[in-house]
Design a protein around this motif. Structure first.
Motif, mmCIF file in Angstrom:
data_model
loop_
_atom_site.group_PDB
_atom_site.id
_atom_site.type_symbol
_atom_site.label_atom_id
_atom_site.label_comp_id
_atom_site.label_asym_id
_atom_site.label_seq_id
_atom_site.Cartn_x
_atom_site.Cartn_y
_atom_site.Cartn_z
ATOM 1 N N LEU A 1 38.477 10.787 11.975
ATOM 2 C CA LEU A 1 37.175 11.309 11.569
ATOM 3 C C LEU A 1 36.736 10.622 10.271
ATOM 4 O O LEU A 1 37.538 10.002 9.589
ATOM 5 C CB LEU A 1 37.317 12.815 11.341
ATOM 6 N N ASN A 2 35.483 10.745 9.960
ATOM 7 C CA ASN A 2 34.942 10.346 8.659
ATOM 8 C C ASN A 2 34.634 8.853 8.519
ATOM 9 O O ASN A 2 34.782 8.099 9.470
ATOM 10 C CB ASN A 2 35.833 10.848 7.524
ATOM 11 N N PHE B 1 40.529 14.942 8.864
ATOM 12 C CA PHE B 1 41.215 14.851 10.147
ATOM 13 C C PHE B 1 41.359 13.388 10.573
ATOM 14 O O PHE B 1 40.476 12.570 10.293
ATOM 15 C CB PHE B 1 40.446 15.602 11.243
ATOM 16 N N LYS C 1 37.141 8.784 4.482
ATOM 17 C CA LYS C 1 38.369 8.849 5.286
ATOM 18 C C LYS C 1 39.597 9.144 4.425
ATOM 19 O O LYS C 1 40.521 8.343 4.334
ATOM 20 C CB LYS C 1 38.583 7.492 5.975
ATOM 21 N N ARG D 1 37.421 18.198 5.737
ATOM 22 C CA ARG D 1 37.693 17.902 7.151
ATOM 23 C C ARG D 1 38.461 16.588 7.205
ATOM 24 O O ARG D 1 38.003 15.610 7.792
ATOM 25 C CB ARG D 1 36.404 17.769 7.964
ATOM 26 N N VAL E 1 42.609 20.308 4.851
ATOM 27 C CA VAL E 1 42.873 20.690 6.237
ATOM 28 C C VAL E 1 43.237 22.163 6.323
ATOM 29 O O VAL E 1 43.725 22.750 5.361
ATOM 30 C CB VAL E 1 44.030 19.880 6.865
ATOM 31 N N GLY F 1 30.518 13.591 11.531
ATOM 32 C CA GLY F 1 31.946 13.267 11.445
ATOM 33 C C GLY F 1 32.193 11.775 11.550
ATOM 34 O O GLY F 1 33.223 11.269 11.126
ATOM 35 N N ASN F 2 31.220 11.064 12.125
ATOM 36 C CA ASN F 2 31.317 9.606 12.236
ATOM 37 C C ASN F 2 29.909 9.021 12.402
ATOM 38 O O ASN F 2 28.922 9.775 12.447
ATOM 39 C CB ASN F 2 32.227 9.205 13.410
ATOM 40 N N ARG G 1 31.787 18.927 11.479
ATOM 41 C CA ARG G 1 31.994 17.483 11.385
ATOM 42 C C ARG G 1 33.111 17.015 12.310
ATOM 43 O O ARG G 1 33.191 15.844 12.655
ATOM 44 C CB ARG G 1 32.311 17.090 9.932
ATOM 45 N N GLN G 2 33.969 17.967 12.700
ATOM 46 C CA GLN G 2 35.078 17.599 13.592
ATOM 47 C C GLN G 2 34.667 17.618 15.061
ATOM 48 O O GLN G 2 35.440 17.250 15.930
ATOM 49 C CB GLN G 2 36.272 18.550 13.351
ATOM 50 N N ARG G 3 33.435 18.046 15.339
ATOM 51 C CA ARG G 3 32.986 18.135 16.731
ATOM 52 C C ARG G 3 32.371 16.806 17.200
ATOM 53 O O ARG G 3 32.095 15.916 16.414
ATOM 54 C CB ARG G 3 31.968 19.282 16.884
ATOM 55 N N SER G 4 32.110 16.733 18.505
ATOM 56 C CA SER G 4 31.673 15.462 19.110
ATOM 57 C C SER G 4 30.196 15.171 18.820
ATOM 58 O O SER G 4 29.428 16.082 18.501
ATOM 59 C CB SER G 4 31.844 15.561 20.622
#
Lengths: 333, 304
Positions: free
Chosen positions: A42-43, A39, A31, A37, A194, A10-11, A276-279
């Motif tokens: 993110l990205n 969000f 982005k 995703r 989304v 995600g990053n 991808r949205q998780r830590s």
């Protein structure tokens, strides 16, 4: 055949952690709404994408770019530009859902490797072979709806590599064929990248309990003793014929660790980890466990056994702290 | 502008389906789509039955089109798809890229159905090159997005809009009707037969929200663009689709026809329609809003 582990980035920190812990491939998005995703926070922008590709390649890992939303009719240039940019960045493969965009990529960059996204909704080999014949697609990610026997039948009837979801949030609907989110909020995975977007979510304490609403639609109501999860539309509790329950899907994660030997045996090319949205911490732990499991299954498929520690680790990370074999396991259906 | 009747999305008894199309043969609809598009387990009507009904409708002067299953998973699903694709007489609505593959490879002209994700001119152009003669806009597409599509529409391509009925919003491998009865999908006991318009799902404050139709999830509200004939004409829509419902479909067709031909004032049509619909109306998608919203009536109220 080798089985690749494909991990979410995600990053940049998540990308590096995935690579450091044994991901064969990482997948990322830009982005904007060119990926599913899209969000806030993110990205990747241009600099972090460059650094991500450099870092992954220096450690022998591949970078896949998700461009898996459907270009909206008046904003085509954004998606086309993203394909051009992927080539410039030296991305190893792009993950696409839209046939128009695939055609653009195939015509302009015949050497660029194309993967069919899960959002492309290809649930049978005729569909997958369509993308192969017309655009030279080399790998397809299968929606999380087929049983393992059905997946095997697909593998036998296509020259395209098959990638399966192994772990993470579970879409109960066929990806790419769900407009529930836009019905309630105006934005869906297909059009905006989304689902149940955060900006449409409202939490409110009421005498009946803590309520979650999506653009005003009541998705659930929680008692003091209940854990409230992110209000994804299909994971709410609803009334059907006067009965209140999780009418569509319970909050749960997919976990197919125990099926690894079968997946290896049938020639699955890659296992994908959702999130991808998780830590970065999530990415680190999931990557570690799956790396160990895949190595163990490859080394000795016959004696492979899921280690309780792996399961414990993954269950801690799972949504709703439960997991399921999903559709791969027939009775679920 | 033509009127079409989409495929029956629900599971009705065999006799009910035959009777339904006998009635439809005498309604002022131009095009009729036939076939099981939702669930491969629904077996009361076979491919030969659909073809037989298509022939009767063709004799009655309708353009009959065979619709293919939307979620194709197994070899037997593919077998049925091949049989439909190779019927040799009627054109086919492709609802999955597997169907597009078979039809384009055999050079059979086809309709790209609402479940083919046609969101941009490039995809539409590709479908035209493959043999699509008509496309049905995705239900979540707005009028504005459609107008961009129309600006570069390939020559000879017809545009159809899903304009009436509970919206088919999502497909799953899982059956929510079976789930409601705590039955496994493989032994669902065909509970869908009990619900001519699907099962309404309400929020915990009792507001109708969605409708469960086996593996398909629909809107509870009825998408209704009967007040939008002018804007559909302006956007170059060729065909206006009505989706069959358990009751009063023939009346709905008649109201659409009369409104389309300017023989019935819109306000009156909307009023008459209210008692024919299984739930309240919505039209948000057409206006670029959340699908659940109803702007036409809002507009009318604001004007009053």
């Amino acid at each position: 055949m080798s089985l690749e582990l494909v991990c979410p980035a995600g990053n940049l920190p998540a990308l590096k952690i995935a690579v450091d812990n044994g991901a064969d491939c990482v997948y990322m998005g830009f982005k904007d709404n060119t990926n599913a995703r899209a969000f806030a926070g993110l990205n990747f922008d241009q600099n972090s994408a460059l650094e991500g590709v450099r870092y992954a390649h220096s450690k022998g890992a591949k970078v896949l770019l998700a461009l898996n939303t459907f270009p909206q009719s008046d904003k085509w240039e954004r998606w086309q530009g993203a394909v051009d940019n992927a080539v410039e960045l030296g991305i190893d493969a792009i993950i696409l859902a839209d046939p128009g965009l695939m055609r653009y990529a195939a015509r302009n960059y015949p050497k660029l490797r194309l993967h069919l996204s899960v959002q492309g909704s290809a649930t049978n080999y005729e569909a997958i072979n369509f993308y192969h014949e017309h655009f030279g697609v080399q790998r397809a990610v299968i929606p999380r709806v087929l049983s393992l026997a059905q997946v095997e039948h697909v593998v036998k009837n296509t020259p395209v590599e098959i990638e399966l979801f192994g772990f993470g949030g579970l879409c109960v609907m066929v990806e790419g064929r769900c407009a529930l989110s836009s019905y309630a909020t105006g934005e869906s995975p297909n059009t905006c990248g989304v689902c149940s977007p955060a900006k449409a979510v409202r939490w409110q304490k009421t005498p009946q309990g803590l309520e979650s609403r999506l653009n005003g639609v009541l998705l659930d109501r929680y008692g003091d003793d209940e854990n409230a999860g992110y209000p994804t539309l299909c994971k709410g509790r609803f009334e059907v014929n006067d009965e209140t329950y999780y009418a569509i899907e319970e909050p749960t994660s997919l976990n197919t660790l125990e099926m690894l030997p079968e997946m290896l045996e049938m020639g699955i090319a890659a296992i994908k980890i959702e999130g991808r949205q998780r830590s970065p911490a999530y990415v680190e732990q999931v990557t570690k466990v799956w790396r160990a499991a895949i190595d163990s299954a490859k080394r000795a498929p016959k004696s492979y056994a899921v280690q309780p520690a792996w399961m414990a680790q993954l269950n801690k990370l799972a949504e709703g702290q439960q997991h399921t074999l999903g559709a791969y396991h027939r009775p679920w259906k | 502008m033509k009127l079409s009747l989409g495929p029956i999305l629900y599971y009705w008894e065999r006799d009910a389906v035959f009777n339904f199309y006998d009635e439809i043969a005498n309604t002022p609809v131009d095009i009729v789509y036939l076939g099981e598009t939702v669930c491969a387990r629904r077996h009361l009507i076979g491919t030969s039955d659909w073809i037989q009904m298509a022939e009767k409708l063709a004799d009655a002067g309708k353009e009959a089109v065979l619709s293919s299953l939307s979620l194709i998973e197994s070899e037997s699903d593919l077998k049925r798809l091949r049989r439909i694709a190779e019927n040799g007489k009627f054109s086919v609505e492709a609802n999955d890229m597997g169907a597009v593959h078979l039809l384009s490879a055999a050079k059979i002209p086809f309709v790209a159905g609402p479940h083919i994700n046609t969101y941009n001119p490039q995809t539409l152009e590709m479908l035209a090159e493959l043999g699509a003669k008509r496309w049905v806009m995705p239900v979540e597409m707005s009028r504005e997005a459609l107008s961009h599509m129309q600006a570069t529409r390939p020559a000879g391509m017809e545009t159809e809009v899903f304009a009436y009925g509970r919206l088919p919003l999502a497909f799953s491998a899982r059956c929510f009707t079976a789930r409601h009865y705590n039955l496994p999908k493989d032994d669902c006991q065909f509970k869908c037969l009990d619900f001519a318009d699907g099962i309404t799902l309400k929020t915990r404050e009792g507001k109708p929200f969605l409708a469960l139709n086996g593996i398909q999830t629909q809107s509870a509200s009825v998408y209704n663009l009967i007040g939008e004939f002018d804007s559909m004409r302006e956007t170059g829509v060729d065909i206006v689709r009505i989706s069959p419902q358990g009751f009063h479909t023939a009346d709905v067709i008649r109201l659409f026809r009369e409104t389309m031909e300017g023989r019935l004032p819109v306000q009156e049509a909307v009023q008459q329609m209210a008692r024919l619909m299984p739930d309240q109306a919505c039209d948000g998608y057409w206006h670029g809003r959340p699908g659940i919203e109803q702007s036409y009536l809002q507009k009318a109220e604001d004007a009053a």
